[in-house]
Design a protein around this motif. Structure first.
Motif, mmCIF file in Angstrom:
data_model
loop_
_atom_site.group_PDB
_atom_site.id
_atom_site.type_symbol
_atom_site.label_atom_id
_atom_site.label_comp_id
_atom_site.label_asym_id
_atom_site.label_seq_id
_atom_site.Cartn_x
_atom_site.Cartn_y
_atom_site.Cartn_z
ATOM 1 N N THR A 273 0.841 -1.203 0.000
ATOM 2 C CA THR A 273 0.000 0.000 0.000
ATOM 3 C C THR A 273 0.875 1.251 0.000
ATOM 4 N N CYS A 274 1.963 1.199 0.790
ATOM 5 C CA CYS A 274 2.880 2.337 0.863
ATOM 6 C C CYS A 274 3.496 2.626 -0.503
ATOM 7 N N GLY A 275 3.913 1.552 -1.191
ATOM 8 C CA GLY A 275 4.537 1.700 -2.502
ATOM 9 C C GLY A 275 3.562 2.306 -3.502
ATOM 10 N N ILE A 276 2.336 1.765 -3.490
ATOM 11 C CA ILE A 276 1.345 2.262 -4.443
ATOM 12 C C ILE A 276 1.061 3.739 -4.185
ATOM 13 N N ALA A 277 0.940 4.095 -2.882
ATOM 14 C CA ALA A 277 0.659 5.477 -2.532
ATOM 15 C C ALA A 277 1.793 6.391 -2.985
ATOM 16 N N ALA A 278 3.001 5.879 -2.964
ATOM 17 C CA ALA A 278 4.146 6.712 -3.319
ATOM 18 C C ALA A 278 4.385 6.721 -4.830
ATOM 19 N N GLY A 279 3.604 5.959 -5.574
ATOM 20 C CA GLY A 279 3.739 6.020 -7.036
ATOM 21 C C GLY A 279 4.325 4.778 -7.688
ATOM 22 N N ALA A 280 4.230 3.629 -7.040
ATOM 23 C CA ALA A 280 4.807 2.407 -7.598
ATOM 24 C C ALA A 280 4.163 2.014 -8.928
ATOM 25 N N ARG A 281 2.882 2.382 -9.092
ATOM 26 C CA ARG A 281 2.206 2.035 -10.348
ATOM 27 C C ARG A 281 2.884 2.715 -11.538
ATOM 28 N N THR A 282 3.284 3.948 -11.346
ATOM 29 C CA THR A 282 3.983 4.672 -12.415
ATOM 30 C C THR A 282 5.289 3.966 -12.752
ATOM 31 N N ILE A 283 5.959 3.504 -11.700
ATOM 32 C CA ILE A 283 7.235 2.814 -11.902
ATOM 33 C C ILE A 283 7.008 1.507 -12.675
ATOM 34 N N MET A 284 5.970 0.770 -12.250
ATOM 35 C CA MET A 284 5.642 -0.480 -12.935
ATOM 36 C C MET A 284 5.379 -0.220 -14.426
ATOM 37 N N ASN A 285 4.574 0.801 -14.689
ATOM 38 C CA ASN A 285 4.249 1.108 -16.080
ATOM 39 C C ASN A 285 5.479 1.550 -16.862
ATOM 40 N N ALA A 286 6.357 2.239 -16.190
ATOM 41 C CA ALA A 286 7.585 2.679 -16.868
ATOM 42 C C ALA A 286 8.393 1.462 -17.317
ATOM 43 N N PHE A 287 8.469 0.454 -16.439
ATOM 44 C CA PHE A 287 9.230 -0.756 -16.802
ATOM 45 C C PHE A 287 8.543 -1.527 -17.933
ATOM 46 N N ILE A 288 7.202 -1.600 -17.861
ATOM 47 C CA ILE A 288 6.482 -2.291 -18.944
ATOM 48 C C ILE A 288 6.779 -1.601 -20.272
ATOM 49 N N LYS A 289 6.772 -0.276 -20.237
ATOM 50 C CA LYS A 289 7.019 0.491 -21.457
ATOM 51 C C LYS A 289 8.434 0.227 -21.976
ATOM 52 N N GLU A 290 9.386 0.159 -21.056
ATOM 53 C CA GLU A 290 10.771 -0.120 -21.461
ATOM 54 C C GLU A 290 10.863 -1.485 -22.146
ATOM 55 N N LEU A 291 10.238 -2.481 -21.523
ATOM 56 C CA LEU A 291 10.278 -3.840 -22.077
ATOM 57 C C LEU A 291 9.694 -3.850 -23.484
ATOM 58 N N GLU A 292 8.571 -3.104 -23.625
ATOM 59 C CA GLU A 292 7.860 -3.124 -24.890
ATOM 60 C C GLU A 292 8.628 -2.383 -25.975
ATOM 61 N N THR A 293 9.032 -1.152 -25.656
ATOM 62 C CA THR A 293 9.667 -0.337 -26.710
ATOM 63 C C THR A 293 11.044 -0.885 -27.087
ATOM 64 N N ARG A 294 11.727 -1.468 -26.126
ATOM 65 C CA ARG A 294 13.065 -1.994 -26.451
ATOM 66 C C ARG A 294 13.009 -3.450 -26.891
ATOM 67 N N ASP A 295 11.781 -4.009 -26.889
ATOM 68 C CA ASP A 295 11.588 -5.385 -27.333
ATOM 69 C C ASP A 295 12.459 -6.364 -26.528
ATOM 70 N N VAL A 296 12.407 -6.201 -25.233
ATOM 71 C CA VAL A 296 13.196 -7.064 -24.345
ATOM 72 C C VAL A 296 12.301 -8.187 -23.826
ATOM 73 N N HIS A 297 12.759 -9.419 -23.937
ATOM 74 C CA HIS A 297 11.917 -10.540 -23.516
ATOM 75 C C HIS A 297 12.592 -11.514 -22.557
ATOM 76 N N ASP A 298 13.790 -11.160 -22.134
ATOM 77 C CA ASP A 298 14.448 -12.067 -21.203
ATOM 78 C C ASP A 298 14.530 -11.475 -19.805
ATOM 79 N N VAL A 299 13.698 -10.473 -19.574
ATOM 80 C CA VAL A 299 13.658 -9.871 -18.239
ATOM 81 C C VAL A 299 12.271 -10.109 -17.642
#
Lengths: 129, 610
Positions: free
Chosen positions: A38-64
Motif C-alpha cells: 500500500t505504501c509503494g502504491i501510494a508513493a507512485g509504484a504504479r507509475t514505476i511499474m508502467n515505466a518498466f512495462i514500457k521499457e520492455l515493450e519499446t526496447r523489445d526485451v523478452h528475457d527480463v
C-alpha cells in the motif's frame, strides 16, 4: 488472409513466442521486482511499474522478468524496486521516479552497471526465479 | 486487433482453465470477473487473462494458474476475484487461501509443479496443457505447432515419415494398441481402386463411461490433432480427412471448427499447403452418440451417411474403408502424439515407456479417488503410483478394492495387482485392456457384481443389434446378473455366465460384443466370492444390492445415544418403523422395502445393515 509460406510461419512463431515465453517460466536473465505494498502504491509504484512495462515493450526485451511483491519494509523510501541479474546479488533502489526507473533499466538491467546513486544497498534477501 | 495482441507485453498471464469441467463450474464467469476487476484497478495493460484447455486437476476446478511463477489457485468463485486481484496482481502478495493443500499436509503448495498430482506426469499429448488459448492458432504456433508439419512436408519422404513412426513404437491409443506405423504402411501400400484417393480419419467418438481424454485434447489443443492428421495424410497419400466427434461434445466441436478455419486461413490446410504443393483438408463429422460408432467399421458407415452398424473384417479399413478406399483411422490421442515424434525423433519417443509400450498414455481418473482428473503418465508406471501418488488415494481413508480400465470393454483389476505396470500387454494379461484410457477407481463400498451388471446394462443398451451373440447374449447375461443382485441367483448361474461370456467373446461381430463380457469375466476371476455370497447366503458384502440387505435398529444405541430421535420413523417411506421420542425404534421387516433411507438419515449409527 494470404496463405502463409514457411518463412511466415517461423515469423509468427518467433513473434508470439516473445510475449508468451513467460508462461513457461524459464530463460529469464534478470528480474525486476517492483514493491507494491500500500505504501509503494501510494508513493507512485504504479507509475514505476508502467515505466518498466514500457521499457520492455519499446526496447523489445523478452528475457527480463517483471514482477511485483509486497512492502519491502522501508515504507519511507518507496517507491522501491529490487533488480536481480542472474548469478548476481540483488540490488534495491529507493525513492524512484519514472525517469530514474528508465535510467536503471538502461544502465543496470541492460548494461549491467549498478546505478549507485539510487541504490540502497547490495545483497539482502535473494529470491529464486 | 490480432496483430496488436501479438506485440503486447504483459507482466502477468492469468491462465484460466476453460475445459468442460471448469466451464461448468463457471470459469467463464470468473474470467469476466477477473477482466472487470483488472480494469477497475487500471491493470489492463499489465495483466492479461487467457482461457486454456483442461488443466487436468478437474477435482479442484475452477482453476487459475498465474504465469510467470506457475502459481496454482483452485476452487475459485466469482466472489473471490476482487480480493485475489488486489492482493496478488496489484500488490504482489500471493493469496494462500485459494491455494491447494494436499490432504496430509498443513501448508498450501503455491507452485503447480510441486503439487503431487502434477509431479509424476509426463506431457506429450497434453504438451500445451494450460499454456495456450486453444482458439488462437498463433499461440499454438509459438509452442512449436506446425513445426513438425514443415519438417514432414519439406525434409521427409512418406517412407521416411512412416519409418519414424514405426521406430517410435507408437501404438493406437484408442485401446487395441495396433502399431501405428504398420497401419500407415498398410494404407500406403494399399492400391486404391476406382479413381484413386485415400482417407484419413480421426476417431473422436469417445463413449466409455467416465472417459474424457479425447474430448480434453480436442478442446485444449485441436491444432496438435490437425497437424498429426496432415502429417499422416502426407505419409499415406490421402487428400481428405474426417474428424468424427460426438455432438455431445459441443465445446470440442466448437474449438475444433475454429481451429480448422484458422488453419485453412493460414494455408496449413487446403490446397498447396505452405506452398509445398501438398493438398489436404479436414471435415468434422458429428456423431449422434451411439457407442458402437467408436468401432471403426460402424464409424465409417456413419460418416458415409449410413446406419452406424459394424460389418465383418476383413476387409480392414486399410484395404477398403470409406467409400471403398483405403482409410487410416487413428484415435485423437494417437494423432496428437505424431507431431512430437516427428519433431523430436523416434529415438526420443521410444526412450519413454516399456519394452512393448512406448511413450505416454493419457488417463481420466474417476470414481472413488481424491484427485479426479486428467493425467498423462509414462507407460510402465504402476497402478499404485497413479492411484496413490497422483490420484491422492481413496477418499475417507477407505480401502482400495479394484480399478476398472478400458470402460465397458475392459475389466476390473483387483487390489492384489496394484503394482502392475501399465502397458498394453500386462493389462490384457490381467483380463482387462488399455482401452482409450478411462480409469474408474472403486473402494470397499463397491459391489463387484453390481458393477458387472452396470457395464452389461450399458453394452446391452448400446448393442446395435446386428449380430445375435451381442444382441441376445448381453441381454441374457444382464438378466442373470440382475437376478443375482436381487438375491434370486442359483448355483448354476456362475457357470452359465462363464459359458455365455466365452461364447459371446468368440462369436460377436465387432469389438463391442467381443469385449462386452470382459467386466463379467474379470469380476468372476477376481471376485468370485462376491458372486457366491449373493447366491449362497443371499448377502451383498458391500451392502450395495439393497434387496439383499436387512435393516435393524440397535435399541440401546437408539435410546442411549440418539434419545430415540424419531428421524428414521419420519423419513420411512413405507411406515415400517414404529417408536416414539426417547424410546427405541423398531423396523417391521414385513413392511420394510429396503430403501435404506433410515440407514442414511440416522446420525447415531443405530441403524445396522446386514
Amino acid at each position: 488472409m494470404p496463405k502463409l509460406k514457411i518463412e511466415d510461419l517461423e515469423k509468427i512463431r518467433e513473434q508470439v513466442k516473445r510475449t508468451t515465453a513467460l508462461r513457461e517460466g524459464s530463460g529469464f536473465r534478470a528480474k525486476v521486482n517492483v514493491h507494491m505494498g500500500t505504501c509503494g502504491i501510494a508513493a507512485g509504484a504504479r507509475t514505476i511499474m508502467n515505466a518498466f512495462i514500457k521499457e520492455l515493450e519499446t526496447r523489445d526485451v523478452h528475457d527480463v522478468l517483471l514482477t511485483n511483491s509486497g512492502c519491502a519494509g522501508l515504507c519511507s523510501q518507496e517507491p522501491m524496486v529490487t533488480i536481480e541479474i542472474a548469478g548476481q546479488a540483488p540490488v534495491k533502489y529507493v525513492n524512484l521516479t519514472e525517469k530514474k526507473a528508465q535510467e536503471i533499466f538502461e544502465k543496470h538491467v541492460l548494461g549491467g552497471t549498478i546505478v549507485k546513486e539510487y541504490a540502497l544497498g547490495i545483497g539482502s534477501e535473494k529470491t529464486d526465479y | 486487433m490480432a496483430e496488436k495482441a501479438k506485440d503486447k507485453t504483459y507482466r502477468l498471464h492469468l491462465m484460466v482453465c476453460a475445459g468442460t469441467g471448469c466451464v461448468s463450474n463457471h470459469s467463464y464467469e470468473i474470467k469476466e470477473a477477473l477482466e472487470k476487476e483488472i480494469k477497475k484497478h487500471g491493470l489492463e495493460n499489465e495483466v492479461t487473462v487467457v482461457p486454456t484447455g483442461c488443466n487436468g486437476f478437474c477435482e479442484r476446478g475452477p482453476i487459475l494458474v498465474v504465469q510467470p511463477g506457475n502459481i496454482f489457485y483452485q476452487q475459485l468463485a466469482v466472489k473471490d476475484v476482487p480480493h485475489l486481484v488486489e492482493e496478488h496482481f496489484l500488490k504482489g502478495r500471493l493469496v494462500s487461501k485459494f491455494m491447494y493443500t494436499p490432504p496430509e499436509e498443513k501448508k498450501p503448495v503455491p507452485v503447480l509443479n510441486d503439487i503431487p498430482f502434477f509431479k509424476k506426469q509426463v506431457l506429450i499429448a497434453l504438451r500445451n496443457r494450460g499454456l495456450i488459448d486453444p482458439e488462437k492458432i498463433d499461440e499454438s504456433i509459438a509452442r512449436d505447432g506446425y513445426k513438425a508439419l514443415v519438417k514432414a512436408l519439406t525434409e521427409m519422404t512418406p517412407d521416411k515419415i512412416i519409418t519414424e513412426i514405426t521406430l517410435s513404437g507408437l501404438r493406437g491409443r484408442g485401446g487395441a494398441g495396433f502399431p501405428t506405423g504398420l497401419k500407415w504402411q498398410l494404407v500406403r501400400n494399399a492400391a486404391s481402386s476406382n479413381g484413386g484417393g485415400k482417407y484419413i480419419v480421426c476417431n473422436g467418438d469417445e463413449g466409455d463411461p467416465g472417459a474424457f481424454m479425447d474430448r480434453s485434447i480436442l478442446e485444449a489443443d485441436p491444432h496438435a490433432v490437425i497437424e498429426g492428421m496432415v502429417i499422416g495424410a502426407k505419409a499415406i497419400g490421402a487428400t481428405a480427412g474426417f474428424v468424427y466427434v460426438r455432438n455431445e461434445y459441443p465445446l470440442a466441436v466448437q474449438r475444433l471448427s475454429i481451429a480448422l478455419d484458422q488453419a485453412r486461413d493460414y494455408g496449413l490446410l487446403g490446397s498447396d499447403i505452405l506452398g509445398t504443393g501438398f493438398d489436404f483438408d479436414i471435415q468434422i463429422k458429428r456423431g449422434a452418440g451411439a457407442f458402437v460408432c467408436g468401432e471403426e467399421t460402424a464409424l465409417m458407415a456413419s460418416i458415409e451417411g449410413r446406419l452406424g452398424e459394424p460389418r465383418p473384417r476383413p476387409p480392414y479399413p486399410a484395404q477398403s474403408g470409406l467409400w471403398g478406399k483405403p482409410t487410416c483411422i487413428n484415435n485423437v490421442e494417437t494423432w496428437a502424439n505424431v507431431p512430437m515424434i516427428i519433431n523430436r525423433g523416434a529415438k526420443w519417443y521410444a526412450g519413454i515407456g516399456t519394452e512393448t509400450s512406448k511413450g505416454t498414455k493419457v488417463f481420466s481418473l474417476v470414481g472413488k479417488i481424491n484427485n479426479t482428473g486428467l493425467v498423462e503418465v509414462p507407460m510402465g508406471i504402476s497402478l499404485r503410483e497413479i492411484i496413490y501418488d497422483i490420484g491422492g488415494g481413496i477418499p475417507g481413508g477407505k480401502a482400495f478394492k479394484a480399478v476398472q480400465t478400458g470402460g465397458p470393454s475392459g475389466g476390473c483389476i483387483p487390489r492384489e495387482k496394484i503394482d502392475l505396470p501399465i502397458d498394453y500387454e500386462s493389462l490384457t494379461e490381467a483380463g482387462s485392456m488399455m482401452g482409450s484410457g478411462g480409469m474408474v477407481i472403486m473402494d470397499q463400498d463397491t459391489c463387484m457384481v453390481d458393477i458387472a451388471r452396470y457395464f452389461l446394462s450399458f453394452t446391452h443398451e448400446e448393442s446395435c443389434g446386428k449380430c445375435t451373440p451381442c444382441r441376445e447374449g448381453t441381454k441374457a447375461m444382464l438378466d442373470i446378473l440382475t437376478r443375482i443382485t436381487a438375491g434370486k441367483g442359483t448355483e448354476e448361474d456362475i457357470g452359465l455366465l462363464q459359458d455365455l461370456a466365452l461364447s459371446i467373446k468368440d462369436s460377436a461381430l465387432c469389438g463391442l460384443g467381443k469385449t462386452a463380457p470382459n467386466p463379467v469375466l474379470t469380476t468372476l476371476r477376481y471376485f468370485r466370492d462376491e458372486y457366491e455370497a449373493h447366491i449362497r447366503t443371499k448377502k451383498c458384502p458391500a451392502h450395495v444390492c439393497r434387496q439383499l440387505n436387512i435393516y435393524t435398529i440397535n435399541p440401546e444405541t437408539c435410546v442411549k445415544v440418539g434419545r430415540g430421535c424419531d428421524v428414521c420413523r419420519r423419513n420411512c417411506a413405507s411406515d415400517a418403523i414404529t417408536g416414539q421420542k426417547n424410546e427405541a425404534h423398531v423396523i417391521d421387516r414385513a413392511k420394510c422395502i429396503k430403501c435404506g433411507v433410515c440407514f442414511d438419515v440416522c446420525n447415531f449409527g443405530a441403524v445396522k445393515v446386514d
